[in-house]
Design an enzyme around this catalytic site. Structure first.
Site, PDB file in Angstrom:
ATOM      1  N   HIS A 219     -10.043  -0.147  -1.889  1.00 37.27           N
ATOM      2  CA  HIS A 219     -10.161  -1.466  -2.530  1.00 37.27           C
ATOM      3  C   HIS A 219      -9.991  -2.593  -1.502  1.00 37.27           C
ATOM      4  O   HIS A 219      -9.512  -3.669  -1.826  1.00 37.27           O
ATOM      5  CB  HIS A 219      -9.172  -1.582  -3.686  1.00 37.27           C
ATOM      6  CG  HIS A 219      -7.739  -1.484  -3.286  1.00 37.27           C
ATOM      7  ND1 HIS A 219      -7.185  -0.353  -2.772  1.00 37.27           N
ATOM      8  CD2 HIS A 219      -6.745  -2.399  -3.332  1.00 37.27           C
ATOM      9  CE1 HIS A 219      -5.906  -0.570  -2.507  1.00 37.27           C
ATOM     10  NE2 HIS A 219      -5.622  -1.801  -2.835  1.00 37.27           N
TER      11      HIS A 219
ATOM     12  N   THR B 250       4.591  -0.161  -7.420  1.00 33.94           N
ATOM     13  CA  THR B 250       5.524  -0.946  -6.604  1.00 33.94           C
ATOM     14  C   THR B 250       6.548  -1.636  -7.495  1.00 33.94           C
ATOM     15  O   THR B 250       7.747  -1.628  -7.198  1.00 33.94           O
ATOM     16  CB  THR B 250       4.765  -1.965  -5.739  1.00 33.94           C
ATOM     17  OG1 THR B 250       3.815  -1.268  -4.922  1.00 33.94           O
ATOM     18  CG2 THR B 250       5.696  -2.763  -4.862  1.00 33.94           C
TER      19      THR B 250
ATOM     20  N   ASP C 288      -1.309  -1.576   4.824  1.00 35.06           N
ATOM     21  CA  ASP C 288      -1.338  -0.504   5.818  1.00 35.06           C
ATOM     22  C   ASP C 288      -2.472  -0.747   6.816  1.00 35.06           C
ATOM     23  O   ASP C 288      -3.640  -0.591   6.478  1.00 35.06           O
ATOM     24  CB  ASP C 288      -1.539   0.840   5.102  1.00 35.06           C
ATOM     25  CG  ASP C 288      -1.382   2.033   6.018  1.00 35.06           C
ATOM     26  OD1 ASP C 288      -1.404   1.855   7.249  1.00 35.06           O
ATOM     27  OD2 ASP C 288      -1.233   3.144   5.497  1.00 35.06           O
TER      28      ASP C 288
ATOM     29  N   ASP D 117     -10.885  -6.131  -2.506  1.00 42.74           N
ATOM     30  CA  ASP D 117      -9.878  -6.785  -3.355  1.00 42.74           C
ATOM     31  C   ASP D 117      -8.743  -7.352  -2.505  1.00 42.74           C
ATOM     32  O   ASP D 117      -8.231  -8.437  -2.774  1.00 42.74           O
ATOM     33  CB  ASP D 117      -9.296  -5.802  -4.373  1.00 42.74           C
ATOM     34  CG  ASP D 117     -10.328  -5.253  -5.328  1.00 42.74           C
ATOM     35  OD1 ASP D 117     -11.380  -5.899  -5.507  1.00 42.74           O
ATOM     36  OD2 ASP D 117     -10.102  -4.162  -5.883  1.00 42.74           O
TER      37      ASP D 117
ATOM     38  N   HIS E 202       0.850  -1.190   0.000  1.00 48.04           N
ATOM     39  CA  HIS E 202       0.000   0.000   0.000  1.00 48.04           C
ATOM     40  C   HIS E 202       0.887   1.241   0.000  1.00 48.04           C
ATOM     41  O   HIS E 202       2.065   1.172   0.377  1.00 48.04           O
ATOM     42  CB  HIS E 202      -0.907  -0.002   1.233  1.00 48.04           C
ATOM     43  CG  HIS E 202      -2.058  -0.931   1.110  1.00 48.04           C
ATOM     44  ND1 HIS E 202      -2.686  -1.488   2.192  1.00 48.04           N
ATOM     45  CD2 HIS E 202      -2.718  -1.417   0.026  1.00 48.04           C
ATOM     46  CE1 HIS E 202      -3.675  -2.256   1.795  1.00 48.04           C
ATOM     47  NE2 HIS E 202      -3.703  -2.231   0.473  1.00 48.04           N
TER      48      HIS E 202
ATOM     49  N   ASP F  31      -4.330  -6.177  -7.569  1.00 44.81           N
ATOM     50  CA  ASP F  31      -4.468  -7.182  -6.511  1.00 44.81           C
ATOM     51  C   ASP F  31      -5.195  -8.407  -7.052  1.00 44.81           C
ATOM     52  O   ASP F  31      -4.845  -9.550  -6.747  1.00 44.81           O
ATOM     53  CB  ASP F  31      -5.250  -6.620  -5.317  1.00 44.81           C
ATOM     54  CG  ASP F  31      -4.541  -5.473  -4.620  1.00 44.81           C
ATOM     55  OD1 ASP F  31      -3.307  -5.383  -4.720  1.00 44.81           O
ATOM     56  OD2 ASP F  31      -5.236  -4.680  -3.969  1.00 44.81           O
TER      57      ASP F  31
ATOM     58  N   GLY G  82      -2.795  -1.742  -7.851  1.00 41.93           N
ATOM     59  CA  GLY G  82      -3.695  -2.504  -6.995  1.00 41.93           C
ATOM     60  C   GLY G  82      -5.145  -2.040  -7.037  1.00 41.93           C
ATOM     61  O   GLY G  82      -6.052  -2.843  -7.290  1.00 41.93           O
TER      62      GLY G  82
ATOM     63  N   ARG H  55      -7.510 -14.138   0.852  1.00 43.81           N
ATOM     64  CA  ARG H  55      -8.291 -15.369   0.886  1.00 43.81           C
ATOM     65  C   ARG H  55      -7.767 -16.385  -0.126  1.00 43.81           C
ATOM     66  O   ARG H  55      -7.570 -17.558   0.186  1.00 43.81           O
ATOM     67  CB  ARG H  55      -9.769 -15.094   0.608  1.00 43.81           C
ATOM     68  CG  ARG H  55     -10.606 -16.355   0.662  1.00 43.81           C
ATOM     69  CD  ARG H  55     -12.056 -16.121   0.218  1.00 43.81           C
ATOM     70  NE  ARG H  55     -12.751 -17.382   0.165  1.00 43.81           N
ATOM     71  CZ  ARG H  55     -12.651 -18.269  -0.826  1.00 43.81           C
ATOM     72  NH1 ARG H  55     -11.867 -18.028  -1.867  1.00 43.81           N
ATOM     73  NH2 ARG H  55     -13.310 -19.404  -0.787  1.00 43.81           N
TER      74      ARG H  55
END
Length: 157
Positions: free
Chosen positions: A101, A51, A94, A104, A22, A74, A69, A110
């Protein structure tokens, strides 16, 4: 519906590592990656948007950049995990700022849990993962048996 069956799969010695951070954590990820450059250089790296660009500049290593993201990066990482094209996730998220998001992010974490890949959410955990003897070698691990799942779905139809 019955519980999903599992099977065994093999992770290669050269891992495919996804790196995500993040905005307020990008500096932490860049500093960490700089300290771990030698270990990261032995693996294939993929990251979300900015990133990835920052990591390429800082490390001087090839890093495949997906989209940002919040724009779906993501989800791209999550899809690669489900396709078994990402073996390890380093995601400095963060905990102090709500993210637009968040669904996401939750979905990404998950799918990483479903496909049983190692996940680091902070520097300490990332250090432990990268110092593991398993990082340098091929090894077996448990994943959902998708073929069995499909056979069960077909039988239910």
């Amino acid at each position: 519906m019955s519980r999903i069956a599992f099977t065994s799969a093999s992770l290669p010695a050269r891992k495919r590592i996804a790196l995500v951070a993040h905005d307020h954590c990008k500096g932490f990820l860049l500093d960490w990656a700089g300290r771990q450059r030698e270990r990261l250089a032995r693996h294939e790296l993929v990251a979300t948007g900015t990133t990835g660009m920052l990591l390429r500049e800082r490390l001087g290593l090839p890093v495949e950049s997906l989209i940002s993201g919040p724009l779906g990066g993501d989800q791209q990482i999550g899809a690669r995990i489900a396709e078994r094209r990402v073996d390890l996730l380093v995601f400095f998220w963060d905990p102090f700022e709500p993210q637009p998001h968040d669904p996401d992010v939750k979905a990404l974490l998950r799918v990483a849990a479903v496909w049983n890949i190692p996940v680091a959410s902070n520097e300490s955990t990332a250090d432990y993962l990268l110092s593991s003897a398993l990082l340098k070698q091929a090894h077996e691990y448990r994943i959902p048996d998708y073929a069995s799942y499909l056979r069960g779905r077909q039988a239910a139809d």
